[in-house]
Enzyme design. Structure first.
Site, short mmCIF file in Angstrom:
data_model
loop_
_atom_site.label_atom_id
_atom_site.label_comp_id
_atom_site.label_asym_id
_atom_site.label_seq_id
_atom_site.Cartn_x
_atom_site.Cartn_y
_atom_site.Cartn_z
N HIS A 195 -70.12 -36.76 -30.82
CA HIS A 195 -70.70 -36.06 -31.97
C HIS A 195 -70.43 -34.57 -31.84
O HIS A 195 -69.96 -34.11 -30.81
CB HIS A 195 -72.19 -36.38 -32.15
CG HIS A 195 -73.09 -35.87 -31.07
ND1 HIS A 195 -73.05 -36.33 -29.78
CD2 HIS A 195 -74.08 -34.92 -31.10
CE1 HIS A 195 -73.97 -35.70 -29.07
NE2 HIS A 195 -74.61 -34.84 -29.83
N HIS A 255 -72.12 -31.71 -31.71
CA HIS A 255 -72.93 -30.64 -31.11
C HIS A 255 -72.15 -29.87 -30.03
O HIS A 255 -71.38 -30.45 -29.28
CB HIS A 255 -74.22 -31.22 -30.52
CG HIS A 255 -75.24 -31.55 -31.58
ND1 HIS A 255 -76.28 -32.43 -31.37
CD2 HIS A 255 -75.37 -31.12 -32.86
CE1 HIS A 255 -77.00 -32.52 -32.48
NE2 HIS A 255 -76.47 -31.75 -33.40
N ASP A 277 -72.83 -28.60 -27.24
CA ASP A 277 -72.93 -28.97 -25.82
C ASP A 277 -72.15 -30.26 -25.52
O ASP A 277 -72.18 -30.74 -24.39
CB ASP A 277 -74.39 -29.07 -25.37
CG ASP A 277 -75.17 -30.17 -26.07
OD1 ASP A 277 -74.95 -30.37 -27.28
OD2 ASP A 277 -76.00 -30.84 -25.41
N HIS A 278 -71.44 -30.78 -26.53
CA HIS A 278 -70.58 -31.96 -26.32
C HIS A 278 -69.11 -31.67 -26.63
O HIS A 278 -68.24 -32.38 -26.12
CB HIS A 278 -71.08 -33.14 -27.18
CG HIS A 278 -72.42 -33.64 -26.73
ND1 HIS A 278 -72.59 -34.82 -26.06
CD2 HIS A 278 -73.65 -33.08 -26.82
CE1 HIS A 278 -73.88 -34.98 -25.76
NE2 HIS A 278 -74.54 -33.93 -26.21
N HIS A 324 -79.00 -39.29 -34.75
CA HIS A 324 -79.07 -37.97 -34.09
C HIS A 324 -78.25 -36.98 -34.93
O HIS A 324 -78.71 -35.89 -35.24
CB HIS A 324 -78.53 -38.10 -32.68
CG HIS A 324 -78.48 -36.82 -31.90
ND1 HIS A 324 -79.60 -36.16 -31.48
CD2 HIS A 324 -77.42 -36.09 -31.45
CE1 HIS A 324 -79.24 -35.06 -30.81
NE2 HIS A 324 -77.93 -35.00 -30.79
N ASP A 354 -75.77 -38.78 -27.52
CA ASP A 354 -77.20 -38.43 -27.61
C ASP A 354 -77.96 -39.41 -28.50
O ASP A 354 -78.95 -39.04 -29.13
CB ASP A 354 -77.36 -37.02 -28.19
CG ASP A 354 -76.96 -35.95 -27.19
OD1 ASP A 354 -76.61 -36.28 -26.05
OD2 ASP A 354 -76.98 -34.77 -27.58
N HIS A 410 -77.12 -36.97 -21.41
CA HIS A 410 -78.01 -36.05 -20.69
C HIS A 410 -78.78 -36.78 -19.59
O HIS A 410 -79.04 -37.98 -19.69
CB HIS A 410 -79.05 -35.44 -21.64
CG HIS A 410 -78.48 -34.48 -22.65
ND1 HIS A 410 -78.45 -33.12 -22.45
CD2 HIS A 410 -77.93 -34.70 -23.87
CE1 HIS A 410 -77.90 -32.53 -23.51
NE2 HIS A 410 -77.58 -33.47 -24.38
#
Ligand SMILES: [Zn+2]
Length: 256
Positions: free
Chosen positions: A55, A57, A59-60, A113, A130, A168
């Site tokens: 996805h 985001h 942080d990915h 999400h 996530d 995570h």
């Protein structure tokens, strides 16, 4: 097909960049940062073969561009303009072979999400970003409780032995909540003790398995009497359908 290992590269405070590697090549899932990947590749003398994104985001996907500058590899991810580096946009039901490793992955659409979130499933592995965490699920940023329920039902239907690689390290705090949400689940204290030992030894608590999640995850166990009872208690009225139960415990967890 060559044998391979799966390595957890840590990024930020609690992200994992799951990395498939053999003697010569590596594939990374959700590289939120490039540096941990570049360091690992240099240390091990590996070439990057592909990037997978679940996805959009940061942080990915935040490490995509810097990795591509060094290794111009295919990028497999959801069809979403918010990941401009994607070379192979995918949707649920599609299959593809991982470059170099030859593993066939099927793509699962699991919006909730984020609206375009996907998972990769193949060779007994699940990379679910996530959406599904060990004993938990992702926050509903762009989707509804119904979509999360449908996503989790889809993932829970995979074979029990499927190894679950989440985005995570949230397991210990998720288990604390799971014990509040389903106090009569006798597996949870035992599982928490096992996971605490893994963390104390400095390792990840992941992968989980689909069997473990079906036995421990309150967001999957929305039919379990204990979860229904605590969700209803919190709502102040009897909740009878799984989507309402999930909505209630997701809200509860946000403030836990
Ligand atoms: Zn996310």
């Amino acid at each position: 097909m060559a044998a391979y290992d799966i390595v957890a590269l840590s990024a930020f405070s609690d992200n994992y960049i799951w990395t498939l590697r053999d003697a010569t090549h590596a594939v990374v899932v959700d590289p939120g940062e490039a540096q941990p990947v570049l360091d690992f590749l240099a240390r091990e003398g590996l070439q990057l073969a592909a990037i997978l994104n679940t996805h959009h985001h940061a942080d990915h996907v935040g490490g995509n561009a810097a990795l591509l500058a060094r290794f111009p590899v295919p990028v497999f991810g959801p069809r979403d303009e918010r990941i401009p580096e994607t070379t192979h946009p995918l949707a649920g039901g599609q299959r593809f072979r991982l470059p170099h490793f030859g593993i066939e992955f099927e793509v699962l659409d699991i919006p909730a999400h984020t609206r375009s979130h996907i998972a990769f499933h193949g060779d007994g592995l699940l990379f679910c970003g996530d959406t599904l965490f060990a004993a938990g699920c992702g926050r509903l940023f762009e989707g509804t409780p119904r979509q999360m329920h449908e996503a989790l039902v889809k993932l829970a239907a995979l074979p029990d032995a499927t190894r679950v690689y989440c985005g995570h390290e949230y397991t210990l705090s998720n288990l604390k909540f799971a014990r509040a949400a389903e106090p009569d689940n006798a597996l949870l204290p035992e599982l928490a003790a096992r996971m605490e030992r893994l963390r104390a030894a400095g390792g990840p608590t992941l992968p989980s398995t689909i069997a473990q999640e079906k036995a421990s995850n309150p967001f999957i166990r929305v039919h379990a009497p204990g979860v229904i009872a605590s969700a209803s208690g919190r709502a102040g009225r009897p909740l009878t359908d799984p989507v309402s139960v999930l909505a209630e415990i997701r809200e509860w967890k946000n403030n836990f």
